[in-house]
Enzyme design. Sequence first.
Site, short mmCIF file in Angstrom:
data_model
loop_
_atom_site.label_atom_id
_atom_site.label_comp_id
_atom_site.label_asym_id
_atom_site.label_seq_id
_atom_site.Cartn_x
_atom_site.Cartn_y
_atom_site.Cartn_z
N TYR A 237 0.83 -1.20 0.00
CA TYR A 237 0.00 0.00 0.00
C TYR A 237 0.87 1.26 0.00
O TYR A 237 0.49 2.28 -0.57
CB TYR A 237 -0.92 0.00 1.22
N GLU A 246 6.51 5.95 -11.22
CA GLU A 246 7.49 5.26 -12.06
C GLU A 246 6.94 5.07 -13.47
O GLU A 246 7.65 5.27 -14.46
CB GLU A 246 7.84 3.90 -11.45
#
Length: 387
Positions: A237, A246
């Site tokens: 999480y 990313e």
Amino acid sequence: MDFELPEDHRAFRDMIRRWVDKECPKEWARELEADEHNYPHALWDKFTEAGLHGVGIDEEYGGQGGDVVMQMVLARELARSLGGLAWIWGITSFAGSKSIGLYGTQKQKAKYLPKIAAGELKAAISFTEPGGGTDLLGNLATTAEKVDGGWILNGEKIWSSSAHVADFMLCIARSDKSVEKKHQGLTLFWVPTDAEGVTITPLAKLGMRSMGSCTVVYDNVFVADENVLAEPHNAWYTLLPTLNNERIMVGAFCLGVIDGVLEDALAYLMQRKAFGKYIGEFQALQHYVADIATSQKTTELLLHFCASKQALGEDVGNEANMLKLHASEAANQAADLGIQMLGGMGYSAETDMQRYWRDSRLWRIGPITNEMVRNGIAQSLGLPRSF
């Protein structure tokens, strides 16, 4: 929404573009990338001198500040010339400044962020496992056992880029096996690469050669409690917001590759002659250029959309996946068309098309395969889980 970058971001983009042309020209990037056995420390040092490691880090920690949009502007401009070598900046930005900056303790931020901003600390990502690949959670075999004052890590990772020159690795391990779901019971560790029991071995690969990607073996490696990032057993999480970042960063790198391909293709088409005229006059090649320019614009719009939403704190999980999917395939196709337009010279190591193709090919696989991205997008639209 406003599809134009704010004025300060445009000024930053123009400054970085001039800097890249002067300090990181494509011919130098070719030389660096071809030297498979030597990490390009000189490139890292140039980033340091320009203060680029501090982009996205708050000024109170010695950084330059800047939001997600500014980071993506930087990623795009670097990749236009450097291609995959832009990861030299991106890995530490993700594994270090983004991760610690988002969920590190105040003590961890004060200790590490100034060093990252100053270019004094390199980081690597240690997530993927030999038997796991994209199925990170289902085949996560690296374990972390709690002991007095810390944890003992055992396991093996692969494709940990720049680990052989890094100071720390961001490692995920299973710390609790008594869980109902596989995304539970995971912990993030900030592991010193010089810790006893760590063995790092570089791998040969197709692209981004000099950056180095490695296997990492953890053999009873002790990691102190102070090097645990965020809440133990709850790493998945914690990671989700940075995983979106990313994917957005990959989209920016891919867009930079498209920029570089189009730039080189246009220059070549207007100086190469065949059958008595410039090859840029041939309709088939003009169509290739039109396709690349169209993918450039669509990728740019999707990137700006995702980065802007994330900068506002909105959830962009699905959109970030779409961006990663579209951008990686567009960049690799653009580079392939670039090779075709340059003919034999496109296949030659004397030009950059082959480098753009090799580097962008990876982004169709990592950090998650495009097949798995498609599965996730379909599931988000209400279709049943297919894996």
